[in-house]
Enzyme design. Structure first.
Site, PDB file in Angstrom:
ATOM      1  N   ARG A 110       0.920  -1.120   0.062  1.00  0.00           N
ATOM      2  CA  ARG A 110       0.101  -0.069  -0.013  1.00  0.00           C
ATOM      3  C   ARG A 110       0.890   1.049   0.030  1.00  0.00           C
ATOM      4  NH1 ARG A 110      -3.264  -3.060   3.490  1.00  0.00           N
ATOM      5  NH2 ARG A 110      -5.147  -3.891   2.179  1.00  0.00           N
ATOM      6  N   LYS A 132       2.402  11.883 -10.519  1.00  0.00           N
ATOM      7  CA  LYS A 132       1.836  10.907 -11.684  1.00  0.00           C
ATOM      8  C   LYS A 132       2.757   9.564 -11.722  1.00  0.00           C
ATOM      9  CE  LYS A 132      -1.360  13.435 -14.552  1.00  0.00           C
ATOM     10  NZ  LYS A 132      -1.862  13.910 -15.947  1.00  0.00           N
ATOM     11  N   GLU A 174       8.750  19.732 -23.500  1.00  0.00           N
ATOM     12  CA  GLU A 174       7.859  19.913 -22.172  1.00  0.00           C
ATOM     13  C   GLU A 174       7.931  21.402 -21.882  1.00  0.00           C
ATOM     14  OE1 GLU A 174       5.295  18.008 -21.568  1.00  0.00           O
ATOM     15  OE2 GLU A 174       6.074  16.030 -21.934  1.00  0.00           O
ATOM     16  N   LYS A 214       5.468  23.994 -13.566  1.00  0.00           N
ATOM     17  CA  LYS A 214       4.779  22.432 -13.263  1.00  0.00           C
ATOM     18  C   LYS A 214       4.515  22.400 -12.308  1.00  0.00           C
ATOM     19  CE  LYS A 214       3.865  18.248 -14.023  1.00  0.00           C
ATOM     20  NZ  LYS A 214       4.113  17.003 -14.607  1.00  0.00           N
ATOM     21  N   GLU A 224      -5.640  16.858 -10.911  1.00  0.00           N
ATOM     22  CA  GLU A 224      -6.055  17.276 -12.397  1.00  0.00           C
ATOM     23  C   GLU A 224      -7.695  17.397 -12.388  1.00  0.00           C
ATOM     24  OE1 GLU A 224      -3.877  15.254 -15.363  1.00  0.00           O
ATOM     25  OE2 GLU A 224      -5.510  15.394 -16.750  1.00  0.00           O
ATOM     26  N   ARG A 228      -4.667  21.757 -13.882  1.00  0.00           N
ATOM     27  CA  ARG A 228      -3.559  20.760 -14.116  1.00  0.00           C
ATOM     28  C   ARG A 228      -4.017  20.230 -15.727  1.00  0.00           C
ATOM     29  NH1 ARG A 228      -0.393  16.059 -10.593  1.00  0.00           N
ATOM     30  NH2 ARG A 228       1.137  15.549 -12.346  1.00  0.00           N
ATOM     31  N   ASN A 232      -2.078  18.988 -20.514  1.00  0.00           N
ATOM     32  CA  ASN A 232      -2.232  18.031 -21.533  1.00  0.00           C
ATOM     33  C   ASN A 232      -2.015  18.763 -22.634  1.00  0.00           C
ATOM     34  OD1 ASN A 232      -2.615  15.912 -19.452  1.00  0.00           O
ATOM     35  ND2 ASN A 232      -4.978  16.451 -19.213  1.00  0.00           N
ATOM     36  N   HIS A 235      -0.821  17.024 -25.598  1.00  0.00           N
ATOM     37  CA  HIS A 235      -0.482  15.496 -25.410  1.00  0.00           C
ATOM     38  C   HIS A 235      -1.818  14.589 -25.821  1.00  0.00           C
ATOM     39  CE1 HIS A 235       2.666  16.766 -22.906  1.00  0.00           C
ATOM     40  NE2 HIS A 235       2.729  15.575 -22.486  1.00  0.00           N
ATOM     41  N   HIS A 239       0.138  11.921 -27.394  1.00  0.00           N
ATOM     42  CA  HIS A 239       0.006  10.582 -27.097  1.00  0.00           C
ATOM     43  C   HIS A 239      -0.421   9.473 -27.862  1.00  0.00           C
ATOM     44  CE1 HIS A 239       0.081  11.179 -22.103  1.00  0.00           C
ATOM     45  NE2 HIS A 239       1.430  10.668 -22.888  1.00  0.00           N
ATOM     46  N   HIS A 254       9.350  10.353 -26.644  1.00  0.00           N
ATOM     47  CA  HIS A 254       7.731  11.124 -25.968  1.00  0.00           C
ATOM     48  C   HIS A 254       7.736  12.641 -26.256  1.00  0.00           C
ATOM     49  CE1 HIS A 254       4.564  12.235 -23.024  1.00  0.00           C
ATOM     50  NE2 HIS A 254       5.377  13.109 -22.649  1.00  0.00           N
TER      51      HIS A 254
HETATM   52  N1  LIG Z   1       4.640  11.258 -14.651  1.00  0.00           N
HETATM   53  C1  LIG Z   1       4.620  12.230 -15.610  1.00  0.00           C
HETATM   54  O1  LIG Z   1       3.876  13.219 -15.269  1.00  0.00           O
HETATM   55  C2  LIG Z   1       5.053  12.380 -16.949  1.00  0.00           C
HETATM   56  C3  LIG Z   1       5.364  13.458 -17.580  1.00  0.00           C
HETATM   57  C4  LIG Z   1       6.070  13.460 -18.936  1.00  0.00           C
HETATM   58  C5  LIG Z   1       6.349  12.408 -19.518  1.00  0.00           C
HETATM   59  N2  LIG Z   1       6.164  11.132 -18.734  1.00  0.00           N
HETATM   60  C6  LIG Z   1       6.932   9.981 -19.023  1.00  0.00           C
HETATM   61  O2  LIG Z   1       8.316  10.077 -19.272  1.00  0.00           O
HETATM   62  C7  LIG Z   1       8.748   9.063 -20.113  1.00  0.00           C
HETATM   63  C8  LIG Z   1       9.723   9.507 -21.093  1.00  0.00           C
HETATM   64  O3  LIG Z   1      10.771   9.711 -20.169  1.00  0.00           O
HETATM   65  P1  LIG Z   1      12.413  10.198 -20.607  1.00  0.00           P
HETATM   66  O4  LIG Z   1      12.224  11.114 -21.836  1.00  0.00           O
HETATM   67  O5  LIG Z   1      12.969  10.645 -19.438  1.00  0.00           O
HETATM   68  O6  LIG Z   1      13.107   8.615 -21.223  1.00  0.00           O
HETATM   69  P2  LIG Z   1      13.967   7.646 -20.562  1.00  0.00           P
HETATM   70  O7  LIG Z   1      13.564   7.295 -19.349  1.00  0.00           O
HETATM   71  O8  LIG Z   1      13.721   6.626 -21.611  1.00  0.00           O
HETATM   72  O9  LIG Z   1      15.226   8.219 -20.631  1.00  0.00           O
HETATM   73  C9  LIG Z   1      15.744   8.382 -22.085  1.00  0.00           C
HETATM   74  C10 LIG Z   1      17.222   7.598 -22.205  1.00  0.00           C
HETATM   75  O10 LIG Z   1      18.126   8.281 -21.521  1.00  0.00           O
HETATM   76  C11 LIG Z   1      18.768   7.267 -20.648  1.00  0.00           C
HETATM   77  N3  LIG Z   1      19.359   8.232 -19.605  1.00  0.00           N
HETATM   78  C12 LIG Z   1      18.778   8.715 -18.696  1.00  0.00           C
HETATM   79  N4  LIG Z   1      19.629   9.580 -18.091  1.00  0.00           N
HETATM   80  C13 LIG Z   1      20.757   9.463 -18.654  1.00  0.00           C
HETATM   81  C14 LIG Z   1      21.679  10.213 -18.294  1.00  0.00           C
HETATM   82  N5  LIG Z   1      22.015  11.068 -17.519  1.00  0.00           N
HETATM   83  N6  LIG Z   1      22.867  10.251 -19.230  1.00  0.00           N
HETATM   84  C15 LIG Z   1      22.960   9.029 -20.156  1.00  0.00           C
HETATM   85  N7  LIG Z   1      21.626   8.543 -20.421  1.00  0.00           N
HETATM   86  C16 LIG Z   1      20.784   8.632 -19.764  1.00  0.00           C
HETATM   87  C17 LIG Z   1      17.981   6.212 -20.276  1.00  0.00           C
HETATM   88  O11 LIG Z   1      18.363   5.072 -20.002  1.00  0.00           O
HETATM   89  C18 LIG Z   1      17.095   6.026 -21.708  1.00  0.00           C
HETATM   90  O12 LIG Z   1      17.811   5.411 -22.384  1.00  0.00           O
HETATM   91  C19 LIG Z   1       7.457   8.472 -20.946  1.00  0.00           C
HETATM   92  O13 LIG Z   1       7.079   7.269 -20.446  1.00  0.00           O
HETATM   93  C20 LIG Z   1       6.536   9.448 -20.325  1.00  0.00           C
HETATM   94  O14 LIG Z   1       5.230   9.029 -20.614  1.00  0.00           O
HETATM   95  C21 LIG Z   1       5.745  11.187 -17.364  1.00  0.00           C
END
Ligand SMILES: NC(=O)c1ccc[n+]([C@@H]2O[C@H](COP(=O)([O-])OP(=O)(O)OC[C@H]3O[C@@H](n4cnc5c(N)ncnc54)[C@H](O)[C@@H]3O)[C@@H](O)[C@H]2O)c1
Length: 355
Positions: A110, A132, A174, A214, A224, A228, A232, A235, A239, A254
């Site tokens: 939990r 999120k 973003e 943010k 949201e 909030r 979107n 998105h 998405h 993304h």
């Molecule tokens: N929770 C939320 O509010 C929210 C908001 C926006 C996006 N997201 C999610 O975030 C995800 C995308 O995240 P992302 O763009 O960070 O991608 P990711 O986590 O896949 O990272 C991108 C790549 O960079 C590598 N990496 C990470 N840090 C590194 C570093 N310092 N040096 C070298 N390589 C590194 C990772 O291993 C990966 O291969 C999506 O799934 C999206 O849906 C969530």
């Protein structure tokens, strides 16, 4: 309400923050979750400063790994090490690792505390802020998840030094979004091309304002219900574009999908007479100046099943957050499939003129 993120501009500051974790009363164990890249690039920077001993859990990287199988793997590791509700999980990685690990931690027994230390630009400015958590399920992005605030989020921009250019650009989408929905001044100060990413200077002056936008929005509407939803913007289409191309041999990151989503939604906002042609033109040209190389033809039919999935829709009318000018946005705007098709046609013509 989520805690405000803490900035650590130097490794020494981050080490001090980590040292404070040792003083947390009643903590039984620490788990450090990394992916295969952050275990190599980021963990060594902090390994000696983490509370000792700690368990490391390494996950595969990439969006296709943000799934229930890897959540089960995390739960199994927690169980094997007898993690309890006084354990603390430190998540060192990008948005994929962050969303998935936070989901695993928030559902195990939990919920156990987790700390985000985002290592990508996208995670620093967006994914690690606002509580999120999510995994993908079936063909659908982020369809399983919850709202659970991180115990703490520490933003250490020096991790970006090893992040590939393509991932910096991915995260910048973003930041463009934050400026377009909230802050005209910030938009005007954003770099007009992406050569600045190729320097060694990762102290971007727009990073902290982007984080603050943010944080400000989620502080006022964590679950949201109203403002909030503004986040979107880009998105709804983005998405769907991301989900569709994930099923092809030519997937988009993304942020790249969100860049396409913002342009199409600007054409939609113009068509719905929410956004002036002049502002639509300014916003689209700015986005295209950074993302021209990934813009591609989009077919409405490929997006439809994803668009119709959104729980905020009214029957077949799709719910959007759209910009109303540079620096302001509106939510709960509904568009018909025909209006969306019109916007996609406008976008395809726009992209066609570039080649
Ligand atoms: N929770 C939320 O509010 C929210 C908001 C926006 C996006 N997201 C999610 O975030 C995800 C995308 O995240 P992302 O763009 O960070 O991608 P990711 O986590 O896949 O990272 C991108 C790549 O960079 C590598 N990496 C990470 N840090 C590194 C570093 N310092 N040096 C070298 N390589 C590194 C990772 O291993 C990966 O291969 C999506 O799934 C999206 O849906 C969530």
């Amino acid at each position: 309400m989520p805690n405000s993120p803490v900035f650590a501009h130097t490794p020494a500051t981050l080490h001090q923050l980590l040292a404070q974790l040792n003083q947390l009363p009643h903590t039984t164990q620490f788990f450090v979750l990394v992916d295969e890249n952050t275990s190599h690039h980021c963990l060594p920077i902090i390994a000696h400063h983490l509370p000792q001993p700690y368990h490391t859990i390494t996950l595969p990287s990439g969006e296709s790994n943000k799934n229930i199988n890897n959540v089960q793997y995390i739960w199994q590791q927690f169980l094997m090490q007898n993690a309890d509700r006084q354990s603390i999980v430190i998540i060192l990685g990008g948005g994929v690792l962050g969303d998935m690990s936070a989901f695993a931690a928030s559902t195990y027994k939990r919920g156990i505390k987790f700390i985000h230390i985002p290592t990508t630009l996208l995670a620093m400015t967006d994914a690690a802020i606002g509580g999120k958590t999510a995994i993908n399920f079936g063909d659908f992005k982020n369809v399983i998840g919850n709202f659970t605030p991180a115990y703490q989020t520490i933003i250490a921009p020096f991790f970006l030094k090893t992040l590939p250019f393509v991932q910096l650009l991915n995260g910048f989408a973003e930041t463009i979004k934050h400026a377009l929905i909230c802050d005209k001044n910030m938009f005007e100060k954003l770099p007009k091309n992406n050569t600045f990413f190729q320097t060694q200077d990762i102290n971007f002056d727009w990073l902290m304002p982007s984080v603050q936008i943010k944080q400000h929005i989620v502080n006022h509407d964590f679950t949201e219900q109203n403002q909030r939803k503004l986040l979107n913007y880009g998105h709804t289409i983005g998405h769907a574009v991301e989900s569709h191309f994930l099923t092809t041999t030519n997937p988009l990151l993304h942020g790249e999908a969100i860049a396409i989503g913002m342009i199409i939604e600007n054409f939609l906002a113009e068509h719905l007479q929410i956004l002036s042609p002049n502002d639509a033109h300014t916003a689209n040209n700015f986005i295209a100046s950074h993302y021209r190389h990934i813009l591609r033809t989009i077919h409405y039919q490929n997006l439809e099943k994803y668009l119709l999935q959104d729980k905020k829709n009214q029957k077949t009318n799709i719910n959007f957050s759209l910009i109303a000018s540079i620096g302001s946005a509106v939510y709960d705007q509904f568009a018909t499939p025909q209006q969306i098709q019109f916007a996609i046609t406008q976008y395809n013509q726009y992209v066609g003129q570039m080649t």
